[in-house]
Structure formats: structure tokens, C-alpha cells
Design an enzyme around this catalytic site. Structure first.
Site, PDB file in Angstrom:
ATOM      1  N   ASP A 139       0.872  -1.183   0.000  1.00  0.00           N
ATOM      2  CA  ASP A 139       0.000   0.000   0.000  1.00  0.00           C
ATOM      3  C   ASP A 139       0.903   1.224   0.000  1.00  0.00           C
ATOM      4  O   ASP A 139       1.363   1.668   1.068  1.00  0.00           O
ATOM      5  CB  ASP A 139      -0.873   0.044   1.270  1.00  0.00           C
ATOM      6  CG  ASP A 139      -2.017  -0.953   1.249  1.00  0.00           C
ATOM      7  OD1 ASP A 139      -2.800  -0.919   0.301  1.00  0.00           O
ATOM      8  OD2 ASP A 139      -2.118  -1.759   2.194  1.00  0.00           O
ATOM      9  N   HIS A 251     -11.658  -1.129   9.323  1.00  0.00           N
ATOM     10  CA  HIS A 251     -10.637  -1.864  10.066  1.00  0.00           C
ATOM     11  C   HIS A 251     -11.188  -2.335  11.411  1.00  0.00           C
ATOM     12  O   HIS A 251     -10.710  -3.324  11.975  1.00  0.00           O
ATOM     13  CB  HIS A 251      -9.402  -0.998  10.307  1.00  0.00           C
ATOM     14  CG  HIS A 251      -8.655  -0.655   9.060  1.00  0.00           C
ATOM     15  ND1 HIS A 251      -8.951   0.454   8.305  1.00  0.00           N
ATOM     16  CD2 HIS A 251      -7.629  -1.287   8.422  1.00  0.00           C
ATOM     17  CE1 HIS A 251      -8.137   0.504   7.260  1.00  0.00           C
ATOM     18  NE2 HIS A 251      -7.330  -0.548   7.305  1.00  0.00           N
ATOM     19  N   ASP A 323     -10.265  -6.410  -0.049  1.00  0.00           N
ATOM     20  CA  ASP A 323      -9.511  -5.724   0.988  1.00  0.00           C
ATOM     21  C   ASP A 323      -9.128  -6.796   2.014  1.00  0.00           C
ATOM     22  O   ASP A 323      -9.613  -7.938   1.955  1.00  0.00           O
ATOM     23  CB  ASP A 323     -10.365  -4.621   1.614  1.00  0.00           C
ATOM     24  CG  ASP A 323      -9.524  -3.504   2.226  1.00  0.00           C
ATOM     25  OD1 ASP A 323      -8.314  -3.738   2.455  1.00  0.00           O
ATOM     26  OD2 ASP A 323     -10.063  -2.411   2.487  1.00  0.00           O
TER      27      ASP A 323
END
Length: 420
Positions: A139, A251, A323
């Protein structure tokens, strides 16, 4: 006898003679037919027409898939996170024996430049006996999401670049990302962020977005995507179908966005559709519940969203990656293996599992069980493996190692940016 008599008599005589001739001819023919064997006529010899079946051309990738074991195919579906800054037995097992398709480097793996290079090189060397090289991914967005070690210039936050509203600058940002990532041996970057910063209460996107205007995000984001693609780095655009309007950090928990498909098409999906139309290779799907599209599953596990919206409606035929499946949005409600299987059934190709050696091993086992039970057909598995191998071939992904990072070259490249 009248004056016509001689004339009529002559005609009658002629007719009698002709009649005799005809009778003689007929009798002669009859005799020939009965007394003489008929002449044999050579029959026409017709050669059979052999129609060759059309030749089936098997591509090298199809041949490779045919030669792969089931375990090798399943392994290609995983992109894994690893612990620490040095090579371990767990890494070796996952790469050498489970044939994982790729690795993601996280903040916990960042050390000095040479230590990072050594770790990445060791993983590539462990993969050398395998037929297929690894995705080496990261990332690297710039701003607060960066995995570069100290001493390397990193891009400013996307919001700052967005304020320039300069496609050339955004393209150059993509070039810079490609240059720096190549120095470390990466081949895949989970960037750019194509989310619209449409909700000021959003705790996770904010300045990671290029802005609040869909058209601006589309233009600048796609320019950055091309900057990477044109310079040999796989760009994974994210977070489909849009994370900008959420008020929960995925998250930690599952965001739920109450919106309509019409609004999505007019706002959140605009940059993704532009990227797809301009040749995007890979899309990351977010963990967000969109009840208007699927009341049961978050986007990353939803067939309605991945297959229905992304593939069928928006005509994306590249690689779909989830993800991280070890985020709270998933782990609060599912085990990682069951989420991974459902996501694959929904249409994903790559399953990103950042945390937990056991999660990674158990996901491989769950996929194997699902295939053996018929919940996933091998044809479906082959479709994803083909997309993955095609992408690796397109970018000439290899196990080549890097000896050192040319810091001066990178920082000189960065100096070309003028971001106010």
C-alpha cells in the site's frame, strides 16, 4: 387414273421404303441388345471429402493451468501478509509448499532499506522452485499510508495533489511510485484511492481521497493509475464500490451505507467506471454493506456487487482482490476461511489475508474442501487462475532480486514534483 395418280403412287412408295428402313433399324437394335454384351460405363469415382476439424489453439497459460495441481491453483488465490523483518520458517512454508500467489509488505515489515531488500529477496528465492512468480505488493499511496523506509521521499497526501487539479502532475506521481517501487522489487501497488471524499465524518478516507468531485477524482486518479501501469507497476484501484460516504472505519467494524444505486452511479462509481473504461487491470473491493445492492453480504463477499455490478454491469474483466479479510468488518461476523470461500464464490480472484498464519493455512484448506464438495467448480477456479497468470505475464512478473536501492536516483526523481 387422274392426273394426281402417279404423284400419289410415288409418295406411297417412298413411305413404304422408309417404313421398312425404320423397322430394320429397330430390329437391328433389338438384336444388338440381346446378342451383344452391353458396353461397361466407367463409374465416376468420388473421392471422399475429408473435413479437418478446426484446430484448437491452446495458449501457454492454458497449458500451464492444465499442468498445475489443485493445490498450486488454490495457492495462487492468496496474497498474504507476513510477520517481522526477516525471513521465517512460516514464510518459507507458505511460499514453497502452499504456493501462495503473492505477498503484501506492511508497516511491521519496514526496516532499513537493506533489511527490507533482504526480506523481499529471500521470499523470491524461496519461490524459485515454483512455476509462477509472486506478486510483491504494497500500500504505497503517499501521505499517511506509506510503507517506505526512512531516507526515501514519499508523496504528499492525495488531497494535496488533488488541489492542484493537474493531470500531468498526477501522471508524474504514478511514474514516481513506479520508480521507487521497482527499486525495492515490488510489482503491484494498492493505489490509487478512487474514493470520493463525500462525507466529512469519514474516519478512514479523508485526505487519502483526491477530492469531493467525482469528475476530478476520476481524471486525476486514472492519470496516476496510467503513470504506474505505463512504467511496469500493477495498479490496483480501490475501494470499490466506494468508501468515501461511510462513517465507520472498516478496520474496526462493518460500515453500512444507505444509498441508492442511482447515487452510486452518479457519484461513487464514476472514477471506477472511468478506470475500467481506460484499461484498469485490478480492482480492490471494500468491506461495506450496501443494503440497496445486497442486504446480506458486504461488498467483498457479495455476488450481486462483484459479479452483478462490477463484472456484468460495468464490464470489468480484470483481477478482483478483496480488501484485507482480517479487518474487523469481516472478523466480527465471520471466520476468515468462510469469508474467503464466500468472497471467491461471489466473484473475487485474489484473497488478501494480512494477519495470521493459521488464517492463511486454514483458508487454503477451506477452499480445497469447497472444491471437493462441489461448492466451487474447478472451471470457476481456473477462470480466476487464468486472470491471475495473465496479469503476471502482462507485467513480466519475475523472481528477480534487487541488490540495492539507488536513493539518489529516487530522490532526484521526486525533486521534479512541484506540489504547493
Amino acid at each position: 387414273m387422274n392426273r394426281h395418280g402417279p404423284f400419289l403412287f410415288g409418295i406411297i412408295c417412298c413411305l413404304m421404303v422408309l417404313s421398312g428402313c425404320f423397322q430394320s433399324i429397330l430390329q437391328g437394335n433389338s438384336k444388338d441388345e440381346s446378342d451383344t454384351a452391353p458396353a461397361m460405363t466407367t463409374p465416376l469415382k468420388i473421392e471422399p471429402v475429408i473435413v479437418e476439424p478446426p484446430k484448437i489453439v491452446i495458449s501457454p497459460i492454458d497449458e500451464m493451468i492444465d499442468e498445475m495441481t489443485l493445490a498450486e491453483k488454490i495457492g495462487q488465490l492468496l496474497v498474504i501478509g507476513v510477520d517481522g523483518t526477516s525471513f521465517s520458517d512460516e514464510m518459507d512454508n507458505l511460499i514453497r509448499n502452499y504456493h501462495v500467489g503473492g505477498v503484501i509488505m506492511m508497516g511491521r515489515n519496514v526496516s532499513t532499506m537493506q533489511v527490507m531488500l533482504q526480506l523481499m529477496n529471500d521470499m523470491k528465492k524461496a519461490n524459485e522452485p515454483n512455476k509462477i512468480p509472486l506478486f510483491m505488493s504494497v500500500d504505497e499511496e503517499g501521505g499517511r499510508v506509506s510503507r517506505l523506509p526512512a531516507g526515501i521521499a514519499k508523496l504528499p497526501a492525495s488531497a494535496k495533489i488533488g488541489k492542484q487539479n493537474d493531470e500531468t502532475l498526477s501522471y508524474s506521481a504514478g511514474i514516481y511510485l513506479a520508480e521507487v517501487l521497482h527499486e525495492f522489487g515490488y510489482n503491484m501497488n494498492f493505489a490509487p484511492v478512487l474514493d470520493i471524499n463525500s462525507n466529512p465524518k469519514n474516519p478512514v478516507i479523508g485526505d487519502r481521497s483526491l477530492g469531493a468531485d467525482p469528475e476530478l477524482v476520476a481524471r486525476l486518479g486514472v492519470a496516476t493509475m496510467h503513470g504506474m501501469m505505463d512504467n511496469g507497476i500493477i495498479s490496483v484501484v480501490k475501494h470499490f464500490p466506494g468508501h468515501g460516504d461511510s462513517v465507520v472505519d472498516s478496520h474496526k467494524a462493518l460500515p453500512k451505507v444507505e444509498t441508492t444505486l442511482e447515487r452510486l452511479r452518479n457519484v461513487e462509481l464514476v472514477p471506477f467506471q472511468r478506470a475500467i473504461d481506460e484499461g484498469a487491470d485490478a480492482v480492490m473491493v471494500a468491506h461495506i454493506l450496501y443494503p440497496a445492492l445486497d442486504r446480506d453480504y458486504p461488498s467483498s463477499m457479495s455476488k450481486a456487487i462483484i459479479t452483478g455490478l462490477l463484472r456484468d454491469d460495468m464490464q470489468f474483466d480484470g483481477v478482483v482482490i478483496t480488501d484485507d479479510l482480517t479487518m474487523g468488518a469481516i472478523m466480527n461476523d465471520y471466520t476468515i476461511p468462510e469469508a474467503a470461500v464466500q468472497s471467491f464464490i461471489a466473484g473475487s480472484d485474489l484473497l488478501l489475508i494480512v494477519n495470521g498464519y493459521d488464517n492463511q493455512i486454514n483458508t487454503v484448506k477451506a477452499l480445497m474442501t469447497a472444491i471437493e464438495a462441489g461448492d466451487i467448480t474447478e472451471q470457476r477456479l481456473n477462470e480466476s487462475v487464468k486472470r491471475i497468470l495473465t496479469l503476471k505475464e502482462k507485467y513480466d512478473v519475475s523472481n528477480d532480486t534487487e541488490e540495492q536501492v539507488d536513493v539518489d536516483k529516487i530522490n532526484e526523481k521526486y525533486s521534479e514534483f512541484i506540489v504547493k
